[in-house]
Design a protein around this motif. Structure first.
Motif, PDB file in Angstrom:
ATOM      1  N   ARG A 155       0.831  -1.211   0.000  1.00  0.00           N
ATOM      2  CA  ARG A 155       0.000   0.000   0.000  1.00  0.00           C
ATOM      3  C   ARG A 155       0.862   1.256   0.000  1.00  0.00           C
ATOM      4  NH1 ARG A 155      -3.132  -0.373   5.275  1.00  0.00           N
ATOM      5  NH2 ARG A 155      -1.058  -1.125   5.911  1.00  0.00           N
ATOM      6  N   LEU A 156       1.908   1.244   0.801  1.00  0.00           N
ATOM      7  CA  LEU A 156       2.812   2.390   0.868  1.00  0.00           C
ATOM      8  C   LEU A 156       3.624   2.511  -0.415  1.00  0.00           C
ATOM      9  CD1 LEU A 156       3.755   4.717   2.603  1.00  0.00           C
ATOM     10  CD2 LEU A 156       5.450   3.191   3.644  1.00  0.00           C
ATOM     11  N   ALA A 157       4.025   1.383  -0.984  1.00  0.00           N
ATOM     12  CA  ALA A 157       4.783   1.404  -2.247  1.00  0.00           C
ATOM     13  C   ALA A 157       3.961   2.043  -3.358  1.00  0.00           C
ATOM     14  CB  ALA A 157       5.192  -0.015  -2.636  1.00  0.00           C
ATOM     15  N   ALA A 158       2.667   1.740  -3.394  1.00  0.00           N
ATOM     16  CA  ALA A 158       1.802   2.321  -4.427  1.00  0.00           C
ATOM     17  C   ALA A 158       1.751   3.836  -4.318  1.00  0.00           C
ATOM     18  CB  ALA A 158       0.402   1.725  -4.324  1.00  0.00           C
ATOM     19  N   ARG A 170       4.229  19.984  -1.692  1.00  0.00           N
ATOM     20  CA  ARG A 170       3.149  20.370  -0.781  1.00  0.00           C
ATOM     21  C   ARG A 170       2.395  19.165  -0.221  1.00  0.00           C
ATOM     22  NH1 ARG A 170       0.619  24.217  -5.277  1.00  0.00           N
ATOM     23  NH2 ARG A 170       1.024  22.215  -6.324  1.00  0.00           N
ATOM     24  N   THR A 171       2.640  17.980  -0.738  1.00  0.00           N
ATOM     25  CA  THR A 171       1.947  16.784  -0.243  1.00  0.00           C
ATOM     26  C   THR A 171       2.243  16.584   1.237  1.00  0.00           C
ATOM     27  OG1 THR A 171       2.091  15.737  -2.412  1.00  0.00           O
ATOM     28  CG2 THR A 171       1.696  14.300  -0.527  1.00  0.00           C
ATOM     29  N   SER A 172       1.200  16.402   2.025  1.00  0.00           N
ATOM     30  CA  SER A 172       1.374  16.302   3.476  1.00  0.00           C
ATOM     31  C   SER A 172       1.327  14.846   3.935  1.00  0.00           C
ATOM     32  CB  SER A 172       0.281  17.093   4.189  1.00  0.00           C
ATOM     33  OG  SER A 172      -0.970  16.444   4.047  1.00  0.00           O
ATOM     34  N   PRO A 173       2.013  14.541   5.024  1.00  0.00           N
ATOM     35  CA  PRO A 173       1.925  13.183   5.584  1.00  0.00           C
ATOM     36  C   PRO A 173       0.502  12.850   6.027  1.00  0.00           C
ATOM     37  CG  PRO A 173       3.089  14.658   7.071  1.00  0.00           C
ATOM     38  CD  PRO A 173       2.934  15.390   5.780  1.00  0.00           C
ATOM     39  N   LEU A 174      -0.260  13.871   6.438  1.00  0.00           N
ATOM     40  CA  LEU A 174      -1.635  13.633   6.868  1.00  0.00           C
ATOM     41  C   LEU A 174      -2.486  13.090   5.722  1.00  0.00           C
ATOM     42  CD1 LEU A 174      -3.862  13.811   8.992  1.00  0.00           C
ATOM     43  CD2 LEU A 174      -4.187  16.218   8.338  1.00  0.00           C
ATOM     44  N   ALA A 175      -2.247  13.601   4.506  1.00  0.00           N
ATOM     45  CA  ALA A 175      -3.011  13.130   3.347  1.00  0.00           C
ATOM     46  C   ALA A 175      -2.760  11.647   3.101  1.00  0.00           C
ATOM     47  CB  ALA A 175      -2.634  13.948   2.116  1.00  0.00           C
ATOM     48  N   TRP A 176      -1.505  11.214   3.221  1.00  0.00           N
ATOM     49  CA  TRP A 176      -1.191   9.799   3.037  1.00  0.00           C
ATOM     50  C   TRP A 176      -1.719   8.976   4.201  1.00  0.00           C
ATOM     51  CZ3 TRP A 176       4.034   8.341   0.357  1.00  0.00           C
ATOM     52  CH2 TRP A 176       4.114   9.003  -0.877  1.00  0.00           C
ATOM     53  N   ALA A 177      -1.628   9.524   5.406  1.00  0.00           N
ATOM     54  CA  ALA A 177      -2.127   8.809   6.582  1.00  0.00           C
ATOM     55  C   ALA A 177      -3.611   8.505   6.437  1.00  0.00           C
ATOM     56  CB  ALA A 177      -1.869   9.649   7.835  1.00  0.00           C
ATOM     57  N   ARG A 178      -4.365   9.472   5.937  1.00  0.00           N
ATOM     58  CA  ARG A 178      -5.803   9.263   5.752  1.00  0.00           C
ATOM     59  C   ARG A 178      -6.081   8.180   4.721  1.00  0.00           C
ATOM     60  NH1 ARG A 178      -7.505  15.696   5.771  1.00  0.00           N
ATOM     61  NH2 ARG A 178      -7.730  15.894   8.057  1.00  0.00           N
ATOM     62  N   PHE A 190       5.201   4.346  10.743  1.00  0.00           N
ATOM     63  CA  PHE A 190       5.016   3.343   9.699  1.00  0.00           C
ATOM     64  C   PHE A 190       5.916   3.642   8.497  1.00  0.00           C
ATOM     65  CE2 PHE A 190       2.510   1.924   5.936  1.00  0.00           C
ATOM     66  CZ  PHE A 190       2.411   0.569   6.230  1.00  0.00           C
ATOM     67  N   PHE A 191       5.946   4.910   8.084  1.00  0.00           N
ATOM     68  CA  PHE A 191       6.742   5.296   6.916  1.00  0.00           C
ATOM     69  C   PHE A 191       8.234   5.074   7.184  1.00  0.00           C
ATOM     70  CE2 PHE A 191       8.923   7.990   3.910  1.00  0.00           C
ATOM     71  CZ  PHE A 191       8.140   7.891   2.761  1.00  0.00           C
TER      72      PHE A 191
END
Length: 254
Positions: A155-158, A170-178, A190-191
């Motif tokens: 999932r993280l690789a994708a 500008r991509t935030s860690p919160l966006a990926w966390a969600r 996790f990252f």
């Protein structure tokens, strides 16, 4: 040897083979591997190298070490290559990962000379000494940090692969966390667990790799800065200088 297939030369009873190849801009070598280890040097242009472990950008005056049997893909941006193909038993570097290596003036001249050496060269003559010296120079070459690791977690690789195709600072860690249904704190742990670096470090490195490729293709500093989401060319230049030690204009000139 120039513009010859490795397949026809691979059985040659020599520890090192040198082949020079010219590629049209934008040439993509799909995922493949070699029985021999490879040191791939771009005499001109820039290369993008991808494996299951991550993504590398190989700028001018650098080369990439590819271990024997390592599946990899390469995109050429106006590149004329000088490659060494080395028997695994004679490999001058250990480890299972690719590395971007600094090419010293001496190593550069040795690589240029090596492609004019015949496949079945005299081991005790000048050509044999040249090939022995080029292996020593590859062994002592310094590794450069032009790499963004890819995690094994699917999932993280994708998410990482999608970002490498369209990076945005500008991509935030919160966006990926969600997207992964995690809290931001859990995602941060996790990252790092799966990549070995923080999200901010990985994002910055991925943007740098993209910037180097775009600048090498002739895009302006302003265009690259805005496309990557920086507020201004100055902010982008500050990041670039912090990472590489010189401004984007110096990279373009080189």
């Amino acid at each position: 040897m120039r513009n010859q297939s490795l397949d026809t030369l691979d059985p040659t009873p020599r520890a090192v083979l040198a082949i020079g190849t010219d590629y049209a801009p934008g040439t993509l070598l799909e995922m493949h591997s070699h029985r021999r280890a490879q040191f791939l040097y771009g005499a001109t242009g820039l290369m993008e190298v991808g494996t299951d472990d991550g993504a590398w950008v190989v700028p001018p005056h650098s080369g990439v070490w590819i271990p024997a049997g390592k599946p990899h893909r390469v995109k050429m941006v106006g590149v004329s290559t000088r490659s060494l193909y080395i028997e695994p038993s004679a490999a001058p570097r250990s480890g299972s990962l690719c590395e971007v290596l600094a090419v010293s003036p001496l190593l550069r001249h040795l690589l240029i000379e090596a492609v004019d050496v015949p496949a079945l060269y005299d081991l005790r003559g000048r050509d044999g000494l040249l090939m022995s010296l080029v292996l020593q120079e590859v062994r002592r070459a310094a590794a450069l940090p032009f790499f963004a690791p890819l995690p094994a977690e699917p999932r993280l690789a994708a998410l990482c692969i999608a970002f490498l195709h369209q990076p945005d600072v500008r991509t935030s860690p919160l966006a990926w966390a969600r997207q992964l249904h995690q809290s931001e704190r859990t995602f941060s742990r996790f990252f790092r667990l799966h990549t070995g670096v923080t999200f901010a470090e990985w994002r910055s490195q991925a943007c740098l790799l993209s910037a180097m490729s775009q600048l090498a293709m002739g895009h302006s500093v302003t265009t690259v800065a805005l496309q990557l989401g920086y507020d201004s060319p100055g902010a982008f230049s500050t990041m670039f200088r912090k990472k590489l030690g010189h401004k984007p204009s110096a990279f373009i000139a080189a």
